[in-house]
Design a protein around this motif. Structure first.
Motif, PDB file in Angstrom:
ATOM      1  N   HIS A  21      -1.972  -2.705  -3.173  1.00 24.90           N
ATOM      2  CA  HIS A  21      -1.062  -3.858  -3.141  1.00 24.90           C
ATOM      3  C   HIS A  21       0.060  -3.678  -4.168  1.00 24.90           C
ATOM      4  O   HIS A  21       1.241  -3.880  -3.873  1.00 24.90           O
ATOM      5  CB  HIS A  21      -1.840  -5.148  -3.393  1.00 24.90           C
ATOM      6  N   THR A  57       4.132  -3.182  -3.371  1.00 21.81           N
ATOM      7  CA  THR A  57       5.136  -4.116  -3.904  1.00 21.81           C
ATOM      8  C   THR A  57       6.061  -3.429  -4.903  1.00 21.81           C
ATOM      9  O   THR A  57       7.252  -3.719  -4.933  1.00 21.81           O
ATOM     10  CB  THR A  57       4.476  -5.347  -4.555  1.00 21.81           C
ATOM     11  N   GLY A 109       9.765 -11.315   1.566  1.00 21.57           N
ATOM     12  CA  GLY A 109       8.668 -11.878   2.360  1.00 21.57           C
ATOM     13  C   GLY A 109       7.897 -10.856   3.175  1.00 21.57           C
ATOM     14  O   GLY A 109       6.685 -10.758   3.077  1.00 21.57           O
ATOM     15  N   PRO A 110       8.565 -10.024   3.999  1.00 21.19           N
ATOM     16  CA  PRO A 110       7.815  -9.058   4.813  1.00 21.19           C
ATOM     17  C   PRO A 110       7.088  -8.020   3.970  1.00 21.19           C
ATOM     18  O   PRO A 110       5.983  -7.617   4.303  1.00 21.19           O
ATOM     19  CB  PRO A 110       8.890  -8.408   5.681  1.00 21.19           C
ATOM     20  N   GLN A 169       5.916  -8.413   0.917  1.00 20.89           N
ATOM     21  CA  GLN A 169       4.744  -9.067   0.329  1.00 20.89           C
ATOM     22  C   GLN A 169       3.648  -9.256   1.378  1.00 20.89           C
ATOM     23  O   GLN A 169       2.467  -9.061   1.094  1.00 20.89           O
ATOM     24  CB  GLN A 169       5.130 -10.419  -0.281  1.00 20.89           C
ATOM     25  N   ALA A 170       4.050  -9.634   2.592  1.00 22.86           N
ATOM     26  CA  ALA A 170       3.065  -9.828   3.665  1.00 22.86           C
ATOM     27  C   ALA A 170       2.381  -8.515   4.015  1.00 22.86           C
ATOM     28  O   ALA A 170       1.163  -8.465   4.202  1.00 22.86           O
ATOM     29  CB  ALA A 170       3.746 -10.428   4.885  1.00 22.86           C
ATOM     30  N   LEU A 171       3.165  -7.427   4.092  1.00 25.48           N
ATOM     31  CA  LEU A 171       2.596  -6.117   4.377  1.00 25.48           C
ATOM     32  C   LEU A 171       1.651  -5.678   3.263  1.00 25.48           C
ATOM     33  O   LEU A 171       0.562  -5.161   3.529  1.00 25.48           O
ATOM     34  CB  LEU A 171       3.702  -5.079   4.561  1.00 25.48           C
ATOM     35  N   LEU A 196      -0.022  -7.553   1.197  1.00 19.87           N
ATOM     36  CA  LEU A 196      -1.236  -8.366   1.248  1.00 19.87           C
ATOM     37  C   LEU A 196      -2.128  -7.966   2.411  1.00 19.87           C
ATOM     38  O   LEU A 196      -3.344  -7.826   2.261  1.00 19.87           O
ATOM     39  CB  LEU A 196      -0.865  -9.851   1.333  1.00 19.87           C
ATOM     40  N   LEU A 197      -1.526  -7.757   3.574  1.00 17.16           N
ATOM     41  CA  LEU A 197      -2.296  -7.358   4.753  1.00 17.16           C
ATOM     42  C   LEU A 197      -2.981  -6.015   4.521  1.00 17.16           C
ATOM     43  O   LEU A 197      -4.166  -5.840   4.853  1.00 17.16           O
ATOM     44  CB  LEU A 197      -1.378  -7.285   5.973  1.00 17.16           C
TER      45      LEU A 197
END
Length: 187
Positions: A35, A39, A80-81, A83-85, A87-88
């Motif tokens: 993660h 990031t 946003g994308p 961070q979403a990636l 986290l996923l």
């Protein structure tokens, strides 16, 4: 009761539990590192250094993070994308191996705990000892034969006859054999 009384079995159970904890902790740490790499690589062009890893491993992990950055770059720009990636990826990296461990190890461990608790409760009553003796007789024939061999002047047939007649010595010997099999008594 979480552990057997037999030292060898108790050691194997404790080592298995410790290995499961290390497995979960290792994948949690891996997910956190992944993660952070994703990031960091999204916001920096310089190679971040990861503590406790050599420069070669840092470069390899950075390349993996850059691949994630390329995937995130295909989406509209913004944090946003990415961070979403990140986290996923971290969740998937943790859930898949830990879920596999829990699906394989946890049911066996809990089954033993339930069996040991039930056997301990049964051993405390006369009727319970009779049920334990019956369970010992229902084991595979080679195990029943070994139980008979451990007792003087006893055959598998005489064990069954002693159980049918309610012979206290036979019932105790069979119940004890079942408790030994579960690891609740030493052989």
């Amino acid at each position: 009761m979480w552990y057997a009384h037999q030292p060898g079995r108790r050691t194997r159970q404790a080592l298995g539990d410790g290995a499961a904890l290390l497995w979960v902790g290792g994948w949690a740490a891996t997910a956190v590192v992944a993660h952070r790499l994703i990031t960091l690589s999204a916001g920096l062009h310089a190679r971040p250094r990861i503590p406790l890893l050599g420069p070669r491993m840092n470069g390899t992990l950075h390349d993996v993070a850059r691949a994630g950055d390329r995937l995130a770059g295909a989406a509209p720009s913004g944090a946003g994308p990415t961070q979403a990636l990140a986290l996923l990826a971290a969740v998937a990296l943790f859930v898949v191996p830990v879920g596999l461990l829990l699906a394989l190890w946890l049911p066996r461990r809990l089954r033993w705990v339930r069996q040991a608790a039930a056997a301990r409760d049964l051993a405390a009553t006369e009727d319970g000892r009779e049920l334990l003796a019956l369970r010992a007789l229902l084991r595979p024939l080679d195990e029943v034969g070994r139980t008979a061999d451990a007792l003087p002047d006893t055959t598998p047939g005489s064990l069954a006859e002693g159980w049918r007649e309610g012979d206290p010595e036979t019932l105790d010997a069979l119940a004890e054999a079942e408790l030994v099999r579960l690891g609740l008594r030493s052989a």
